[in-house]
Motif scaffolding. Structure first.
Motif, short mmCIF file in Angstrom:
data_model
loop_
_atom_site.label_atom_id
_atom_site.label_comp_id
_atom_site.label_asym_id
_atom_site.label_seq_id
_atom_site.Cartn_x
_atom_site.Cartn_y
_atom_site.Cartn_z
N ALA B 68 0.81 -1.23 0.00
CA ALA B 68 0.00 0.00 0.00
C ALA B 68 0.84 1.28 0.00
O ALA B 68 0.43 2.29 -0.56
N ASN B 69 2.02 1.23 0.62
CA ASN B 69 2.82 2.45 0.69
C ASN B 69 3.42 2.85 -0.66
O ASN B 69 4.03 3.91 -0.78
N HIS B 71 1.36 2.62 -3.54
CA HIS B 71 0.22 2.80 -4.44
C HIS B 71 0.16 4.17 -5.11
O HIS B 71 -0.03 4.26 -6.32
N GLU B 88 -5.53 -1.69 -5.72
CA GLU B 88 -6.06 -2.51 -4.63
C GLU B 88 -6.29 -1.66 -3.38
O GLU B 88 -5.63 -0.66 -3.17
N LYS B 89 -7.19 -2.12 -2.54
CA LYS B 89 -7.41 -1.46 -1.26
C LYS B 89 -6.27 -1.78 -0.30
O LYS B 89 -5.66 -2.85 -0.48
N ILE B 93 -1.89 4.92 2.17
CA ILE B 93 -1.67 4.61 3.58
C ILE B 93 -2.26 5.68 4.49
O ILE B 93 -2.22 5.55 5.71
N HIS B 161 -6.73 -0.93 8.58
CA HIS B 161 -6.61 -0.55 7.17
C HIS B 161 -6.64 -1.76 6.24
O HIS B 161 -7.07 -1.66 5.10
N ASP B 162 -6.18 -2.91 6.74
CA ASP B 162 -6.14 -4.09 5.86
C ASP B 162 -7.47 -4.82 5.80
O ASP B 162 -7.92 -5.21 4.72
#
Lengths: 46, 277
Positions: B68-69, B71, B88-89, B93, B161-162
């Motif tokens: 995610a960091n 994206h 993706e979700k 961050i 967050h995940d």
């Protein structure tokens, strides 16, 4: 499969994606606030 | 339609597999050459270690399934080339980074979609339809449970967050409104940098509440959500793709003799077949 079909149709211009960037951002707003609430130990306005 | 996949870890492998099945996969990227090569060869498409190389092949769109960091910067590079992207979700961050990405896509007038797989789950689609038809009555409260063991794939965020983001997204969708307040408890039971368990309460307009339980501490996987409505109770299992509706709409009865009312007269339970395959 349905997610990719939705994306492909959106790229073709058939309809907007079911979850667009703004929608994803609004969920981020909620989880960010939830984590802040957990750290502060109190309710947080969103 | 030619679509490239950036990041072929666990989720990116799924993207590549599904796009290949749809005949749309045009190439893959991964910073780890072995992984890029293995996936590229498996699907018979070109593989790269940089997004720039993938974009030089002018795909119609790209999906991003990296940590995610990474994206926001990757998506901006793709959007800058005028290429549609699905990330993706979680899309970033932090909320600030998510806003930055949305504004960037808006200014470039390029399609930005977010991968929220549960929104496409047929049980969610069917539940939304049930609510819209009105037979279930008004939503009063929604409760979700999303627990499993610690995933080695996640290193840059906590369980909120995940995992909780899935149920936040589904609850927002089903309620059709945004929560106004949130209260959460949780933390790192295993002394990690990020929380590995959390219980979250959302307050929606109109008094609707959402209660979420998420953790990475449970040895087996549970993915469920239930809605208490003014007429019906709806239970969904995301994994089994089952949807059970229980109705407690009472028939006319003699209130002086409640014990004689057979339970089956008052409770109607049915399973909606939502399997999509």
């Amino acid at each position: 499969m349905k997610e990719m079909q939705d994306f492909v149709e959106a790229v073709k211009g058939e309809h907007p994606p079911l979850v667009d960037g703004r929608d994803g951002m609004l969920s981020m707003k909620v989880v960010d606030a939830a984590r802040r609430s957990m750290i502060k130990g109190k309710e947080v306005s969103i | 339609m030619r679509i490239g996949v950036v990041g072929v870890g666990s989720m990116g492998q799924n993207h590549a597999r599904v796009l290949d099945q749809m005949g749309c996969l045009s190439g893959v990227v991964d910073s780890k050459i072995d992984r890029a090569k293995k996936t590229g060869k498996k699907h018979g498409v070109p593989y790269h270690t940089s997004v720039k190389d993938l974009l030089s092949m002018e795909p119609d769109a790209v999906t991003v399934a990296t940590p995610a960091n990474t994206h926001v910067e990757l998506c901006k590079e793709i959007i800058e080339s005028g290429t549609a992207v699905m990330v993706e979700k979680p899309m970033a961050i932090s909320l600030d980074k998510a806003k930055e990405l949305v504004n960037f896509a808006d200014e470039a007038d390029v399609l930005l979609a977010v991968g929220m797989i549960e929104r496409h789950n047929p049980v969610v689609t069917s539940t939304k339809k049930l609510l819209e038809e009105g037979d279930a009555g008004d939503v009063i409260t929604i409760s979700s449970k999303r627990v499993s063991s610690f995933p080695t794939r996640v290193a840059d965020m906590g369980v909120i967050h995940d995992l909780a983001i899935h149920d936040v997204d589904v609850m927002r969708y089903l309620v059709g409104d945004e929560p106004e307040r949130v209260f959460a408890l949780g933390g790192p039971a295993n002394q990690g940098k990020y929380e590995d368990h959390a219980n979250i309460m959302l307050y929606f307009p109109g008094g609707i509440t959402g209660v979420l339980e998420v953790n990475w501490l449970t040895p087996h996987k549970v993915r469920s959500l239930s809605l208490t409505c003014s007429k019906d109770f709806i239970e969904i299992d995301y994994i089994a793709q089952s949807l059970v509706v229980t109705s407690s709409r009472l028939l006319e009865y003699d209130t002086s003799n409640l014990f004689d009312i057979p339970l089956e007269h008052n409770i109607r339970k049915y399973t909606v077949n939502v399997r999509s395959h």
